[in-house]
Design a protein around this motif. Structure first.
Motif, PDB file in Angstrom:
ATOM      1  N   ARG A   8       7.353   7.322  -3.508  1.00 38.44           N
ATOM      2  CA  ARG A   8       7.813   8.474  -4.288  1.00 38.44           C
ATOM      3  C   ARG A   8       9.337   8.608  -4.227  1.00 38.44           C
ATOM      4  NH1 ARG A   8       3.574  13.160  -2.269  1.00 38.44           N
ATOM      5  NH2 ARG A   8       1.714  12.390  -3.359  1.00 38.44           N
ATOM      6  N   SER A   9       9.902   8.359  -3.059  1.00 40.08           N
ATOM      7  CA  SER A   9      11.344   8.534  -2.894  1.00 40.08           C
ATOM      8  C   SER A   9      12.150   7.516  -3.687  1.00 40.08           C
ATOM      9  CB  SER A   9      11.722   8.451  -1.410  1.00 40.08           C
ATOM     10  OG  SER A   9      11.662   7.119  -0.925  1.00 40.08           O
ATOM     11  N   VAL A  17       7.415  11.557 -10.507  1.00 41.27           N
ATOM     12  CA  VAL A  17       6.013  11.318 -10.169  1.00 41.27           C
ATOM     13  C   VAL A  17       5.180  12.240 -11.034  1.00 41.27           C
ATOM     14  CG1 VAL A  17       6.152  12.942  -8.230  1.00 41.27           C
ATOM     15  CG2 VAL A  17       4.290  11.282  -8.319  1.00 41.27           C
ATOM     16  N   LEU A  18       4.127  11.687 -11.639  1.00 42.28           N
ATOM     17  CA  LEU A  18       3.345  12.415 -12.640  1.00 42.28           C
ATOM     18  C   LEU A  18       1.887  12.527 -12.213  1.00 42.28           C
ATOM     19  CD1 LEU A  18       3.445  12.009 -16.477  1.00 42.28           C
ATOM     20  CD2 LEU A  18       1.269  11.699 -15.273  1.00 42.28           C
ATOM     21  N   ALA A  19       1.316  13.701 -12.475  1.00 39.51           N
ATOM     22  CA  ALA A  19      -0.112  13.907 -12.256  1.00 39.51           C
ATOM     23  C   ALA A  19      -0.661  14.802 -13.357  1.00 39.51           C
ATOM     24  CB  ALA A  19      -0.362  14.536 -10.886  1.00 39.51           C
ATOM     25  N   GLY A  20      -1.951  14.701 -13.572  1.00 40.28           N
ATOM     26  CA  GLY A  20      -2.608  15.569 -14.536  1.00 40.28           C
ATOM     27  C   GLY A  20      -3.017  16.878 -13.898  1.00 40.28           C
ATOM     28  N   ALA A  21      -3.341  17.854 -14.730  1.00 36.70           N
ATOM     29  CA  ALA A  21      -3.711  19.175 -14.227  1.00 36.70           C
ATOM     30  C   ALA A  21      -4.918  19.109 -13.299  1.00 36.70           C
ATOM     31  CB  ALA A  21      -3.993  20.108 -15.405  1.00 36.70           C
ATOM     32  N   ALA A  22      -5.909  18.278 -13.626  1.00 41.21           N
ATOM     33  CA  ALA A  22      -7.116  18.196 -12.807  1.00 41.21           C
ATOM     34  C   ALA A  22      -6.790  17.747 -11.389  1.00 41.21           C
ATOM     35  CB  ALA A  22      -8.121  17.246 -13.458  1.00 41.21           C
ATOM     36  N   THR A  23      -5.929  16.732 -11.258  1.00 38.64           N
ATOM     37  CA  THR A  23      -5.543  16.243  -9.939  1.00 38.64           C
ATOM     38  C   THR A  23      -4.762  17.301  -9.167  1.00 38.64           C
ATOM     39  OG1 THR A  23      -5.491  13.942 -10.681  1.00 38.64           O
ATOM     40  CG2 THR A  23      -4.197  14.480  -8.735  1.00 38.64           C
ATOM     41  N   VAL A  24      -3.843  17.970  -9.857  1.00 41.20           N
ATOM     42  CA  VAL A  24      -3.030  19.005  -9.206  1.00 41.20           C
ATOM     43  C   VAL A  24      -3.918  20.140  -8.707  1.00 41.20           C
ATOM     44  CG1 VAL A  24      -1.273  20.771  -9.623  1.00 41.20           C
ATOM     45  CG2 VAL A  24      -0.931  18.447 -10.473  1.00 41.20           C
ATOM     46  N   LEU A  25      -4.899  20.537  -9.506  1.00 40.47           N
ATOM     47  CA  LEU A  25      -5.783  21.631  -9.116  1.00 40.47           C
ATOM     48  C   LEU A  25      -6.727  21.223  -7.980  1.00 40.47           C
ATOM     49  CD1 LEU A  25      -6.692  23.008 -12.654  1.00 40.47           C
ATOM     50  CD2 LEU A  25      -5.461  24.254 -10.875  1.00 40.47           C
ATOM     51  N   LEU A  26      -7.328  20.055  -8.106  1.00 44.69           N
ATOM     52  CA  LEU A  26      -8.325  19.623  -7.122  1.00 44.69           C
ATOM     53  C   LEU A  26      -7.697  19.342  -5.765  1.00 44.69           C
ATOM     54  CD1 LEU A  26     -11.326  18.892  -6.715  1.00 44.69           C
ATOM     55  CD2 LEU A  26     -10.738  16.536  -7.322  1.00 44.69           C
ATOM     56  N   VAL A  39       8.417  10.676   5.190  1.00 45.90           N
ATOM     57  CA  VAL A  39       9.547   9.774   5.405  1.00 45.90           C
ATOM     58  C   VAL A  39      10.809  10.476   4.917  1.00 45.90           C
ATOM     59  CG1 VAL A  39       8.147   7.688   5.095  1.00 45.90           C
ATOM     60  CG2 VAL A  39       9.317   8.694   3.127  1.00 45.90           C
ATOM     61  N   GLU A  40      11.964   9.911   5.262  1.00 39.25           N
ATOM     62  CA  GLU A  40      13.217  10.432   4.729  1.00 39.25           C
ATOM     63  C   GLU A  40      13.417   9.903   3.313  1.00 39.25           C
ATOM     64  OE1 GLU A  40      16.623   9.787   7.122  1.00 39.25           O
ATOM     65  OE2 GLU A  40      15.781  10.766   8.894  1.00 39.25           O
ATOM     66  N   GLY A  41      13.943  10.727   2.438  1.00 37.77           N
ATOM     67  CA  GLY A  41      14.187  10.301   1.066  1.00 37.77           C
ATOM     68  C   GLY A  41      14.212  11.500   0.141  1.00 37.77           C
ATOM     69  N   ARG A  42      14.763  11.276  -1.035  1.00 38.82           N
ATOM     70  CA  ARG A  42      14.888  12.384  -1.975  1.00 38.82           C
ATOM     71  C   ARG A  42      13.594  12.586  -2.753  1.00 38.82           C
ATOM     72  NH1 ARG A  42      13.593   9.694  -6.070  1.00 38.82           N
ATOM     73  NH2 ARG A  42      14.956   8.661  -7.551  1.00 38.82           N
ATOM     74  N   ASN A  43      13.345  13.839  -3.106  1.00 41.06           N
ATOM     75  CA  ASN A  43      12.170  14.160  -3.906  1.00 41.06           C
ATOM     76  C   ASN A  43      12.386  13.754  -5.359  1.00 41.06           C
ATOM     77  OD1 ASN A  43      10.306  15.411  -2.074  1.00 41.06           O
ATOM     78  ND2 ASN A  43      11.679  17.181  -1.980  1.00 41.06           N
ATOM     79  N   PRO A  44      11.385  13.169  -5.985  1.00 48.66           N
ATOM     80  CA  PRO A  44      11.498  12.855  -7.418  1.00 48.66           C
ATOM     81  C   PRO A  44      11.243  14.103  -8.263  1.00 48.66           C
ATOM     82  CG  PRO A  44       9.339  12.230  -6.623  1.00 48.66           C
ATOM     83  CD  PRO A  44      10.099  12.742  -5.419  1.00 48.66           C
ATOM     84  N   LEU A  45      11.544  14.004  -9.532  1.00 51.34           N
ATOM     85  CA  LEU A  45      11.127  15.025 -10.481  1.00 51.34           C
ATOM     86  C   LEU A  45       9.608  15.028 -10.532  1.00 51.34           C
ATOM     87  CD1 LEU A  45      11.629  16.971 -12.944  1.00 51.34           C
ATOM     88  CD2 LEU A  45      11.577  14.908 -14.373  1.00 51.34           C
ATOM     89  N   ARG A  46       8.995  16.213 -10.441  1.00 51.70           N
ATOM     90  CA  ARG A  46       7.540  16.314 -10.547  1.00 51.70           C
ATOM     91  C   ARG A  46       7.164  16.606 -11.999  1.00 51.70           C
ATOM     92  NH1 ARG A  46       6.726  20.423  -5.496  1.00 51.70           N
ATOM     93  NH2 ARG A  46       8.227  21.583  -6.769  1.00 51.70           N
ATOM     94  N   VAL A  47       6.215  15.852 -12.512  1.00 52.09           N
ATOM     95  CA  VAL A  47       5.792  16.007 -13.908  1.00 52.09           C
ATOM     96  C   VAL A  47       4.296  16.297 -13.911  1.00 52.09           C
ATOM     97  CG1 VAL A  47       5.621  14.908 -16.160  1.00 52.09           C
ATOM     98  CG2 VAL A  47       7.567  14.391 -14.662  1.00 52.09           C
ATOM     99  N   VAL A  48       3.929  17.377 -14.586  1.00 52.04           N
ATOM    100  CA  VAL A  48       2.520  17.766 -14.673  1.00 52.04           C
ATOM    101  C   VAL A  48       2.096  17.774 -16.139  1.00 52.04           C
ATOM    102  CG1 VAL A  48       0.821  19.562 -14.180  1.00 52.04           C
ATOM    103  CG2 VAL A  48       2.724  19.185 -12.597  1.00 52.04           C
TER     104      VAL A  48
END
Length: 366
Positions: A189-190, A195-204, A214-223
């Motif tokens: 992820r870093s 990083v992209l996920a669908g609504a079903a995955t985010v909810l479940l 780990v150390e590293g920067r967070n990516p843009l989250r896309v839903v």
């Protein structure tokens, strides 16, 4: 004339370039070194977007500049020839009178695209191309995809059992893989822009989609949330990282859209197609936002949708030595394969063990 040593030095360029992973996008990862009389006298890599390029850092690392006039400069990507955030590297090479340059691969950016090499050759520099070219192209697969296809490089990340199942029959999936594999997912992820996920995955899964182990920067989250059904207090909307939501155009002006606006959550409305949102339109919008690489962490339907649309470039398959059986959820929803000859074709890349689990990399073939 190229030598075996040239390949060894180019391999070192790739090692150096990788140190910029996760820090240089939307620029490419580039490493460079300078060799005089068989000895490395300077190394450098592109450390962050807007900062000095690899060639500049390698030249600056040479303690005796008089050696440059009889040295070879190695770089995994063609030196730039245009003014961007920094001056052209090709001009600096000419100015320092470096007589020989070895390049891994050409830069697909239309602002460069062979012009850097031409500039060097026109000034009398001996330029050799194509050393470890395949490895250099793969190193910057996201940068190259962005400039040649006008969309992000898309990698599907899937954690599955040995019999190809991503969840039990009732949808439970925590945890298929062990802690070592999950830590590698956070490292991956870093290194991706989003990083992209669908609504079903985010909810479940109550997914956060952040880098934590780990150390590293967070990516843009896309839903991807056609009907804006993910609550705006869900973990994916935490302040740890920005989140961008794609919803169906029919949701414009609705109560849910107004609630998102009040919460400061950005929603982009796109077309709906059979099966969900228009993924091509989603990728074009991400490309417009300088997202070069996209890690998709989703369920079987969204993974299959990317494959059916021909928009998946790479598969990152974490396989656990477990069995769930035929009543569990498969890795991919139907792909409309009617005969073995119509199978989706992939080419294996690397494989690596993480604890008891195995990561298989594979590239989707045209």
């Amino acid at each position: 004339m190229l030598t075996e040593a040239d390949a060894c030095h180019m391999a070192r360029c790739i090692e150096l370039a990788l140190q910029g992973a996760g820090s240089v996008s939307p620029n490419p990862m580039v490493g460079s070194l300078i060799v005089c009389d068989g000895s490395v006298i300077g190394e450098g890599y592109h450390m962050q977007c807007g900062g000095p390029h690899a060639e500049v850092n390698a030249i600056a690392a040479v303690s005796d500049p008089s050696l440059l006039s009889r040295s070879t400069l190695y770089v995994n990507l063609e030196p730039c020839s245009h003014f961007g955030r920094t001056p052209p590297c090709s001009d600096l090479i000419i100015e320092k009178m470096i007589p020989r340059v070895v390049v891994g691969c050409r830069d697909p950016n239309p602002k460069v695209a062979g012009r850097g090499i031409m500039r060097l050759r026109d000034s009398g520099v001996d330029v050799y191309e194509g050393v470890l070219e395949a490895e250099c192209l793969r190193l910057n697969e996201a940068f190259i995809t962005s400039h040649t296809k006008g969309r992000p490089f898309v990698a599907l990340k899937i954690a599955e059992t040995l019999d190809g199942r991503i969840a039990t029959a009732d949808g439970a999936s925590k945890w298929i893989t062990g802690s070592e594999a999950r830590r590698e997912v956070h490292r991956l992820r870093s290194t991706y822009d989003a990083v992209l996920a669908g609504a079903a995955t985010v909810l479940l899964d109550r997914a956060q989609l952040t880098v934590r182990d780990v150390e590293g920067r967070n990516p843009l989250r896309v839903v991807l949330d056609s009907g804006l059904r993910v609550p705006f207090d869900a973990p994916v909307f935490s302040s740890d990282a920005p989140t961008l939501v794609f919803a169906a155009g029919r949701m414009q002006g609705t109560t849910e859209a107004s609630a998102a606006e009040k919460k400061g959550i950005e929603v982009v409305f796109v077309r709906e197609v059979p099966g969900g949102l228009d993924l091509s339109q989603v990728l074009r919008e991400l490309h417009r936002r300088d997202v070069l690489s996209l890690l998709v962490e989703s369920g079987s339907r969204l993974s299959a949708a990317f494959v059916r649309a021909g928009l998946a470039d790479k598969l990152l398959m974490f396989i656990a030595p477990k069995l769930f059986g035929a009543d569990a959820l498969p890795s991919f929803a139907p792909l409309a394969v009617e005969a073995p000859s119509g199978a989706v074709q992939l080419e294996f890349g690397q494989s690596k063990a993480f604890g008891r689990d195995i990561l298989l990399e594979a590239y989707f073939q045209p």
